[in-house]
Design a protein around this motif. Structure first.
Motif, PDB file in Angstrom:
ATOM      1  N   TYR A 172       0.842  -1.195   0.000  1.00 27.93           N
ATOM      2  CA  TYR A 172       0.000   0.000   0.000  1.00 27.93           C
ATOM      3  C   TYR A 172       0.881   1.251   0.000  1.00 27.93           C
ATOM      4  O   TYR A 172       1.926   1.285   0.645  1.00 27.93           O
ATOM      5  N   GLN A 173       0.429   2.264  -0.714  1.00 23.62           N
ATOM      6  CA  GLN A 173       1.084   3.561  -0.712  1.00 23.62           C
ATOM      7  C   GLN A 173       0.021   4.641  -0.543  1.00 23.62           C
ATOM      8  O   GLN A 173      -1.038   4.581  -1.182  1.00 23.62           O
ATOM      9  N   ASN A 174       0.321   5.610   0.300  1.00 24.82           N
ATOM     10  CA  ASN A 174      -0.584   6.737   0.491  1.00 24.82           C
ATOM     11  C   ASN A 174      -0.299   7.789  -0.573  1.00 24.82           C
ATOM     12  O   ASN A 174       0.766   8.390  -0.596  1.00 24.82           O
ATOM     13  N   LEU A 175      -1.251   8.029  -1.476  1.00 27.52           N
ATOM     14  CA  LEU A 175      -1.066   9.002  -2.543  1.00 27.52           C
ATOM     15  C   LEU A 175      -1.366  10.419  -2.086  1.00 27.52           C
ATOM     16  O   LEU A 175      -1.023  11.385  -2.767  1.00 27.52           O
ATOM     17  N   GLY A 176      -2.042  10.559  -0.947  1.00 30.85           N
ATOM     18  CA  GLY A 176      -2.352  11.888  -0.450  1.00 30.85           C
ATOM     19  C   GLY A 176      -3.503  11.860   0.529  1.00 30.85           C
ATOM     20  O   GLY A 176      -4.257  10.889   0.611  1.00 30.85           O
ATOM     21  N   CYS A 177      -3.642  12.957   1.267  1.00 31.00           N
ATOM     22  CA  CYS A 177      -4.704  13.092   2.255  1.00 31.00           C
ATOM     23  C   CYS A 177      -5.269  14.500   2.167  1.00 31.00           C
ATOM     24  O   CYS A 177      -4.507  15.475   2.128  1.00 31.00           O
ATOM     25  N   CYS A 178      -6.598  14.613   2.123  1.00 31.20           N
ATOM     26  CA  CYS A 178      -7.233  15.913   1.970  1.00 31.20           C
ATOM     27  C   CYS A 178      -8.643  15.876   2.552  1.00 31.20           C
ATOM     28  O   CYS A 178      -9.420  14.966   2.229  1.00 31.20           O
ATOM     29  N   ASN A 179      -8.969  16.845   3.415  1.00 33.03           N
ATOM     30  CA  ASN A 179     -10.320  16.961   3.985  1.00 33.03           C
ATOM     31  C   ASN A 179     -10.797  15.667   4.646  1.00 33.03           C
ATOM     32  O   ASN A 179     -11.963  15.295   4.554  1.00 33.03           O
ATOM     33  N   LEU A 203      -2.948   3.682  -2.921  1.00 35.01           N
ATOM     34  CA  LEU A 203      -2.585   2.799  -4.033  1.00 35.01           C
ATOM     35  C   LEU A 203      -2.303   1.407  -3.482  1.00 35.01           C
ATOM     36  O   LEU A 203      -1.485   1.243  -2.575  1.00 35.01           O
ATOM     37  N   LYS A 204      -2.995   0.407  -4.013  1.00 29.51           N
ATOM     38  CA  LYS A 204      -2.771  -0.985  -3.615  1.00 29.51           C
ATOM     39  C   LYS A 204      -2.017  -1.704  -4.723  1.00 29.51           C
ATOM     40  O   LYS A 204      -2.449  -1.737  -5.871  1.00 29.51           O
ATOM     41  N   ASN A 205      -0.854  -2.247  -4.362  1.00 24.66           N
ATOM     42  CA  ASN A 205      -0.040  -3.001  -5.307  1.00 24.66           C
ATOM     43  C   ASN A 205      -0.200  -4.498  -5.067  1.00 24.66           C
ATOM     44  O   ASN A 205      -0.265  -4.953  -3.931  1.00 24.66           O
ATOM     45  N   SER A 206      -0.260  -5.261  -6.149  1.00 17.50           N
ATOM     46  CA  SER A 206      -0.264  -6.719  -6.046  1.00 17.50           C
ATOM     47  C   SER A 206       0.464  -7.280  -7.263  1.00 17.50           C
ATOM     48  O   SER A 206       0.563  -6.632  -8.303  1.00 17.50           O
ATOM     49  N   ARG A 207       0.964  -8.475  -7.113  1.00 21.53           N
ATOM     50  CA  ARG A 207       1.730  -9.093  -8.194  1.00 21.53           C
ATOM     51  C   ARG A 207       1.135 -10.467  -8.506  1.00 21.53           C
ATOM     52  O   ARG A 207       0.894 -11.274  -7.608  1.00 21.53           O
ATOM     53  N   LYS A 208       0.876 -10.707  -9.770  1.00 29.15           N
ATOM     54  CA  LYS A 208       0.424 -12.008 -10.248  1.00 29.15           C
ATOM     55  C   LYS A 208       1.386 -12.472 -11.325  1.00 29.15           C
ATOM     56  O   LYS A 208       1.471 -11.879 -12.391  1.00 29.15           O
ATOM     57  N   ARG A 209       2.121 -13.522 -10.958  1.00 29.61           N
ATOM     58  CA  ARG A 209       3.198 -14.001 -11.825  1.00 29.61           C
ATOM     59  C   ARG A 209       4.182 -12.860 -12.073  1.00 29.61           C
ATOM     60  O   ARG A 209       4.708 -12.283 -11.146  1.00 29.61           O
ATOM     61  N   ALA A 210       4.408 -12.479 -13.326  1.00 23.82           N
ATOM     62  CA  ALA A 210       5.387 -11.426 -13.629  1.00 23.82           C
ATOM     63  C   ALA A 210       4.747 -10.055 -13.741  1.00 23.82           C
ATOM     64  O   ALA A 210       5.436  -9.061 -13.931  1.00 23.82           O
TER      65      ALA A 210
END
Length: 254
Positions: A7-14, A20-27
């Motif tokens: 997970y990555q925080n792209l920003g916070c407002c109000n 952003l959720k990252n996942s990997r399937k095979r390559a």
């Protein structure tokens, strides 16, 4: 080898977070973007971005005049067969509830990661031979730039303090940091002595002059009058701290 954070925080407002959720399937790497309100514990998954590539730069903010939330991402895709890289800018609008492509005037020499949101703009520190700060105006959707507030001080870290753009810079003479904020022009607001491990500018400045800062593995309260600080109880290997206010805005409406 790059580390794929889940997970990555792209920003916070109000009171809203863009995650952003990252996942990997095979390559292959799959990236999904969510709007999340921690106060109401509700979230919304945004439409999939059609362009290939991974998210290199990003930001999340609000246009007050139109009450519109926008997510900005800069995607990079490398074509191994042709040996060239391709940059694509994408913007999600809560009004249209869809992504659109925006014009990029050449290669953006900005630091990787999240743009900080202040006054209707997203800001990134430049790198290389073009020192300064690049901003993207959420309303007009155009890029611009401003100069850094110092000549002989060390590397600046861009952040937000009290809703204003700020820069944290290391000063060798005092072995500490100076904090500048952008009002009508740059103003130096505080000096942080004896702190050598700061990963981001101050989070909050209290009425009595105490400020809350992230020192990498812990959060400390710094007394600017006596140049002393005390650690808070929480400690971790690495911290990413953000100021968030309670909100009843529903991500499902955006």
């Amino acid at each position: 080898m790059a580390i794929l954070l889940p997970y990555q925080n792209l920003g916070c407002c109000n009171g809203l977070f863009c995650v952003l959720k990252n996942s990997r399937k095979r390559a292959e790497i799959f990236q999904e973007i969510y709007l999340w309100n921690p106060s109401t514990r509700t979230s919304k998954k945004l439409p999939v971005i059609s362009s290939p590539g991974y998210v290199r730069n990003y930001g999340f903010g609000w246009v007050e005049s139109s009450d519109e939330y926008k997510v900005f991402v800069l995607l990079f895709h490398y074509d191994y067969y042709r040996g060239i890289g391709n940059w694509v800018g994408k913007v999600y609008s809560s009004k249209t509830k869809s992504w659109k492509t925006i014009e990029l005037s050449g290669y953006l020499r900005v630091s990787w990661g999240r743009g900080v949101f202040a006054g209707g703009k997203l800001y990134w520190k430049n790198y290389g031979d073009k020192e300064g700060i690049t901003f993207w105006d959420l309303k007009s959707e155009v890029f611009g730039g401003i100069e850094l507030p110092f000549d002989r001080e060390g590397y600046g870290i861009v952040g937000v303090l009290g809703g204003l753009l700020c820069v944290l810079c290391f000063n060798d003479e005092i072995r500490g940091y100076r904090v500048w904020v952008m009002k009508e022009s740059w103003e130096k607001v505080v000096t942080l002595s004896h702190l050598l491990e700061l990963l981001q500018p101050p989070l909050v400045k209290g009425l009595n002059g105490d400020i809350l800062v992230n020192c990498g593995s812990t959060v400390v309260v710094y007394d600017c009058r006596d140049n002393v600080f005390c650690n808070l109880e929480y400690r971790s290997f690495s911290l990413s701290c953000h100021v968030c206010v309670e909100s009843l805005v529903s991500p499902k409406d955006l």
